[in-house]
Scaffold this active site. Structure first.
Site, PDB file in Angstrom:
ATOM      1  N   ALA A 102      29.956 -19.032  65.222  1.00 28.39           N
ATOM      2  CA  ALA A 102      29.299 -20.223  65.751  1.00 28.39           C
ATOM      3  C   ALA A 102      27.779 -20.090  65.675  1.00 28.39           C
ATOM      4  CB  ALA A 102      29.739 -20.467  67.190  1.00 28.39           C
ATOM      5  N   CYS A 103      27.279 -18.884  65.837  1.00 31.32           N
ATOM      6  CA  CYS A 103      25.834 -18.655  65.777  1.00 31.32           C
ATOM      7  C   CYS A 103      25.274 -18.852  64.382  1.00 31.32           C
ATOM      8  CB  CYS A 103      25.502 -17.243  66.245  1.00 31.32           C
ATOM      9  SG  CYS A 103      26.016 -16.919  67.931  1.00 31.32           S
ATOM     10  N   GLN A 104      26.155 -18.880  63.396  1.00 30.99           N
ATOM     11  CA  GLN A 104      25.741 -19.003  62.006  1.00 30.99           C
ATOM     12  C   GLN A 104      25.763 -20.444  61.522  1.00 30.99           C
ATOM     13  OE1 GLN A 104      28.552 -17.242  59.364  1.00 30.99           O
ATOM     14  NE2 GLN A 104      27.272 -17.395  57.574  1.00 30.99           N
TER      15      GLN A 104
END
Length: 130
Positions: A81-83
């Protein structure tokens, strides 16, 4: 008052929905293992509604993977998700995934009460065609 009632109705079905979604996630993992020997799961003790996997495919296939799935109406995300929105390898996955596996396509598959086994079968079929 309307929001409180909506929350009450949703909470009444939460345990049932969680069980259903967990069963779908397990089914998806089983089907992916059958279709892709060597597939790896990324992370342990993850949320009941998310499966993150590294596919045993060459790096070259990673670039068009999401595009091909999107054309077939399948919405998944790449990496973590951070990507989101980045073409660079996930810094989150880099903390616990082997360096060679970072070059392979990683998919984040999210499930909801609206998904079915047929959706998962369609995902597996689409991935086989890549």
């Amino acid at each position: 008052a309307g929001m409180a009632k909506a929350l009450e109705l949703d909470m009444a079905e939460l345990a049932h929905d969680q069980g259903y979604i967990e069963a779908l996630k397990f089914y998806c993992w089983e089907q992916l293992q059958i279709a892709f020997p060597g597939i790896k799961t990324n992370g342990e003790h993850t949320f009941y509604n998310i499966l993150n996997v590294t596919l045993p495919m060459p790096e070259e296939k990673a670039a068009m993977l999401l595009f091909n799935l999107d054309i077939k109406g399948i919405a998944v995300s790449r990496g973590s998700a951070c990507q989101s929105g980045s073409s660079k390898p996930s810094h989150v996955l880099a903390q616990f995934v082997a360096e060679d596996d970072l070059k392979r396509p990683a998919l984040r598959i999210s499930f909801s009460r609206f998904n079915t086994k047929e959706d998962i079968d369609a995902l597996c079929d689409a991935l086989k065609g890549v």
